[in-house]
Design a protein around this motif. Sequence first.
Motif, PDB file in Angstrom:
ATOM      1  N   ALA A 200       8.839  13.545 -10.739  1.00  0.00           N
ATOM      2  CA  ALA A 200       7.657  12.868 -10.194  1.00  0.00           C
ATOM      3  C   ALA A 200       7.333  11.614 -10.995  1.00  0.00           C
ATOM      4  CB  ALA A 200       6.465  13.820 -10.202  1.00  0.00           C
ATOM      5  N   GLY A 201       7.546  11.677 -12.303  1.00  0.00           N
ATOM      6  CA  GLY A 201       7.291  10.505 -13.147  1.00  0.00           C
ATOM      7  C   GLY A 201       8.229   9.357 -12.826  1.00  0.00           C
ATOM      8  N   VAL A 202       9.494   9.667 -12.556  1.00  0.00           N
ATOM      9  CA  VAL A 202      10.464   8.626 -12.199  1.00  0.00           C
ATOM     10  C   VAL A 202      10.102   8.007 -10.855  1.00  0.00           C
ATOM     11  CG1 VAL A 202      12.865   8.201 -11.569  1.00  0.00           C
ATOM     12  CG2 VAL A 202      12.333   9.600 -13.569  1.00  0.00           C
ATOM     13  N   VAL A 203       9.708   8.850  -9.891  1.00  0.00           N
ATOM     14  CA  VAL A 203       9.286   8.336  -8.585  1.00  0.00           C
ATOM     15  C   VAL A 203       8.081   7.408  -8.754  1.00  0.00           C
ATOM     16  CG1 VAL A 203       8.266   8.962  -6.359  1.00  0.00           C
ATOM     17  CG2 VAL A 203      10.188  10.290  -7.272  1.00  0.00           C
ATOM     18  N   ALA A 204       7.105   7.857  -9.556  1.00  0.00           N
ATOM     19  CA  ALA A 204       5.917   7.033  -9.802  1.00  0.00           C
ATOM     20  C   ALA A 204       6.293   5.707 -10.457  1.00  0.00           C
ATOM     21  CB  ALA A 204       4.936   7.799 -10.685  1.00  0.00           C
ATOM     22  N   MET A 205       7.217   5.766 -11.392  1.00  0.00           N
ATOM     23  CA  MET A 205       7.627   4.573 -12.125  1.00  0.00           C
ATOM     24  C   MET A 205       8.210   3.516 -11.191  1.00  0.00           C
ATOM     25  SD  MET A 205      10.371   4.450 -15.253  1.00  0.00           S
ATOM     26  CE  MET A 205      11.661   5.128 -14.196  1.00  0.00           C
ATOM     27  N   PHE A 206       9.155   3.920 -10.337  1.00  0.00           N
ATOM     28  CA  PHE A 206       9.785   2.946  -9.444  1.00  0.00           C
ATOM     29  C   PHE A 206       8.816   2.452  -8.373  1.00  0.00           C
ATOM     30  CE2 PHE A 206      13.878   4.622 -11.071  1.00  0.00           C
ATOM     31  CZ  PHE A 206      14.500   3.411 -11.331  1.00  0.00           C
ATOM     32  N   ALA A 207       7.959   3.337  -7.869  1.00  0.00           N
ATOM     33  CA  ALA A 207       7.016   2.926  -6.830  1.00  0.00           C
ATOM     34  C   ALA A 207       5.964   1.971  -7.390  1.00  0.00           C
ATOM     35  CB  ALA A 207       6.345   4.152  -6.222  1.00  0.00           C
ATOM     36  N   LEU A 208       5.426   2.277  -8.564  1.00  0.00           N
ATOM     37  CA  LEU A 208       4.429   1.397  -9.170  1.00  0.00           C
ATOM     38  C   LEU A 208       5.061   0.078  -9.619  1.00  0.00           C
ATOM     39  CD1 LEU A 208       2.333   3.987 -11.199  1.00  0.00           C
ATOM     40  CD2 LEU A 208       1.677   2.807  -9.090  1.00  0.00           C
ATOM     41  N   TYR A 209       6.316   0.140 -10.017  1.00  0.00           N
ATOM     42  CA  TYR A 209       7.039  -1.089 -10.356  1.00  0.00           C
ATOM     43  C   TYR A 209       7.169  -1.988  -9.142  1.00  0.00           C
ATOM     44  CZ  TYR A 209      11.127  -4.019 -11.408  1.00  0.00           C
ATOM     45  OH  TYR A 209      12.001  -5.072 -11.565  1.00  0.00           O
ATOM     46  N   ARG A 210       7.464  -1.389  -7.996  1.00  0.00           N
ATOM     47  CA  ARG A 210       7.541  -2.174  -6.770  1.00  0.00           C
ATOM     48  C   ARG A 210       6.184  -2.779  -6.430  1.00  0.00           C
ATOM     49  NH1 ARG A 210      11.181  -2.683  -2.671  1.00  0.00           N
ATOM     50  NH2 ARG A 210      10.322  -3.584  -0.741  1.00  0.00           N
TER      51      ARG A 210
ATOM     52  N   ALA B  33       4.032   3.947 -17.411  1.00  0.00           N
ATOM     53  CA  ALA B  33       3.752   2.519 -17.568  1.00  0.00           C
ATOM     54  C   ALA B  33       4.808   1.839 -18.439  1.00  0.00           C
ATOM     55  CB  ALA B  33       2.359   2.319 -18.158  1.00  0.00           C
ATOM     56  N   SER B  34       5.245   2.514 -19.501  1.00  0.00           N
ATOM     57  CA  SER B  34       6.294   1.956 -20.356  1.00  0.00           C
ATOM     58  C   SER B  34       7.603   1.843 -19.591  1.00  0.00           C
ATOM     59  CB  SER B  34       6.487   2.831 -21.605  1.00  0.00           C
ATOM     60  OG  SER B  34       5.363   2.761 -22.457  1.00  0.00           O
ATOM     61  N   GLY B  35       7.884   2.847 -18.758  1.00  0.00           N
ATOM     62  CA  GLY B  35       9.084   2.784 -17.932  1.00  0.00           C
ATOM     63  C   GLY B  35       9.057   1.591 -16.995  1.00  0.00           C
TER      64      GLY B  35
ATOM     65  N   LEU C 144       0.824  -1.207   0.000  1.00  0.00           N
ATOM     66  CA  LEU C 144       0.000   0.000   0.000  1.00  0.00           C
ATOM     67  C   LEU C 144       0.861   1.261   0.000  1.00  0.00           C
ATOM     68  CD1 LEU C 144      -2.860  -1.022   2.464  1.00  0.00           C
ATOM     69  CD2 LEU C 144      -2.934  -0.923  -0.043  1.00  0.00           C
ATOM     70  N   GLY C 145       2.009   1.217   0.662  1.00  0.00           N
ATOM     71  CA  GLY C 145       2.918   2.356   0.618  1.00  0.00           C
ATOM     72  C   GLY C 145       3.440   2.604  -0.783  1.00  0.00           C
ATOM     73  N   SER C 146       3.808   1.530  -1.476  1.00  0.00           N
ATOM     74  CA  SER C 146       4.281   1.655  -2.860  1.00  0.00           C
ATOM     75  C   SER C 146       3.192   2.222  -3.759  1.00  0.00           C
ATOM     76  CB  SER C 146       4.737   0.284  -3.378  1.00  0.00           C
ATOM     77  OG  SER C 146       5.791  -0.242  -2.603  1.00  0.00           O
ATOM     78  N   VAL C 147       1.967   1.723  -3.586  1.00  0.00           N
ATOM     79  CA  VAL C 147       0.840   2.195  -4.389  1.00  0.00           C
ATOM     80  C   VAL C 147       0.578   3.679  -4.139  1.00  0.00           C
ATOM     81  CG1 VAL C 147      -1.662   2.028  -4.654  1.00  0.00           C
ATOM     82  CG2 VAL C 147      -0.269  -0.046  -4.616  1.00  0.00           C
ATOM     83  N   ALA C 148       0.569   4.075  -2.874  1.00  0.00           N
ATOM     84  CA  ALA C 148       0.284   5.470  -2.525  1.00  0.00           C
ATOM     85  C   ALA C 148       1.335   6.404  -3.114  1.00  0.00           C
ATOM     86  CB  ALA C 148       0.223   5.629  -1.006  1.00  0.00           C
ATOM     87  N   ILE C 149       2.610   6.049  -2.961  1.00  0.00           N
ATOM     88  CA  ILE C 149       3.686   6.880  -3.515  1.00  0.00           C
ATOM     89  C   ILE C 149       3.607   6.898  -5.034  1.00  0.00           C
ATOM     90  CG2 ILE C 149       6.185   7.074  -3.776  1.00  0.00           C
ATOM     91  CD1 ILE C 149       6.426   5.868  -0.955  1.00  0.00           C
ATOM     92  N   GLY C 150       3.324   5.750  -5.627  1.00  0.00           N
ATOM     93  CA  GLY C 150       3.257   5.660  -7.084  1.00  0.00           C
ATOM     94  C   GLY C 150       2.182   6.539  -7.685  1.00  0.00           C
ATOM     95  N   TYR C 151       0.974   6.457  -7.168  1.00  0.00           N
ATOM     96  CA  TYR C 151      -0.112   7.250  -7.743  1.00  0.00           C
ATOM     97  C   TYR C 151       0.004   8.725  -7.373  1.00  0.00           C
ATOM     98  CZ  TYR C 151      -2.276   2.909  -9.247  1.00  0.00           C
ATOM     99  OH  TYR C 151      -2.516   1.705  -9.874  1.00  0.00           O
TER     100      TYR C 151
END
Length: 362
Positions: free
Chosen positions: A78-88, A254-256, A53-60
């Motif tokens: 912000a896009g890079v942060v979202a990319m790594f968090a959503l990847y996790r 998403a591509s990242g 849930l932490g990864s999801v919250a940071i990602g979105y």
Amino acid sequence: MDTPMTTTTLSRAAATPTARVRIADDRAMLKAAAELTRDLNAPRPAVYWADFLGSVAIGYAGLAVAIAATPLWLTIVAGVVAMFALYRGMSFIHELTHVKHASLPHFRLGYNIFIGVPMLVPSFMYEGVHNLHHARTRYGTSDDPEYLPLALMKPWSLPVFVLVAALAPFALIFRYGVLSPLSLLSPSLRRIVVERFSALAINPQFRRRLPEGDFRRQWIAIETACAVWAMSLIALVATGTLPLRAFAIMMAVASGVAVINQLRTLVAHLWENEGEVMTVTAQYLDSVNVPPPATLPALWAPVGLRYHALHHLLPGVPYHALGEAHRRLSAVLDRESPYYKANYVGMPGLIAKIARSTMLPR
């Protein structure tokens, strides 16, 4: 592409021993792995939920900032942060295939609500697929959905393997927004969609079985949600309700995620097997650990994936316990043990190793 190739020189055989020589199981290593980790097999739900849930919250949150930001630099950061968090967050799909669902109540549902449906990577695309990769007689063979002898293929195959992943988000929108509804009208198309376009697999020969029973009912419910979301996304973009800039940022993130995951997949194994059935030790040596003190693997190989070789020895150990398992084995096993031969420093050296292998004469 994964048709076995013929060895032409003894030097080539020496260069890739895991693929050419029958490696016997190292009983001492296997015994130690089993005995020293018996108390580590229980997943800790609080750790899973907090991490996920932490990864999801940071990602979105990062994605929202990237879309709303005016300065280009802030959009990129912000896009890079979202990319790594959503990847996790997406990486937890791997845990879903190994952990008993009774041990993590409702975690599959949570994954699909927050990641599986929004990112069009539902749990059923890995469940019933990844377990085949761990099957004793399937690993590294043509029946393994997650194996290609990349180290034995042409040099150009590596960049193609990685770059094609950038198109994955668009392919997923088409799969769920177009093929899913159309497949309701055609049983033959439905079979193709299920067999060929419903698995996170890299082996082009792999065909998954049609789902049955409770799994089929679960599949239909989740796929319906994915189809509704994908069709809605297409409609929002087509009508201009969702601005193209926002859509482009979403697709870039998403591509990242897909490219990072593909790079991680590229270095998860040495890809030197030509289709033979391998011993457990041989499978371990064809797999990769990138343990501490390296720090970057925490980003590109999250949720225990930095211990991928160890995971092949102990697939039942939850991700949060793999570090402890590694420490215990490292403290006990002799330095001559094959256990240490699967440990590597990081991604660049692994990519270079695999790339050099593709250039050897054969």
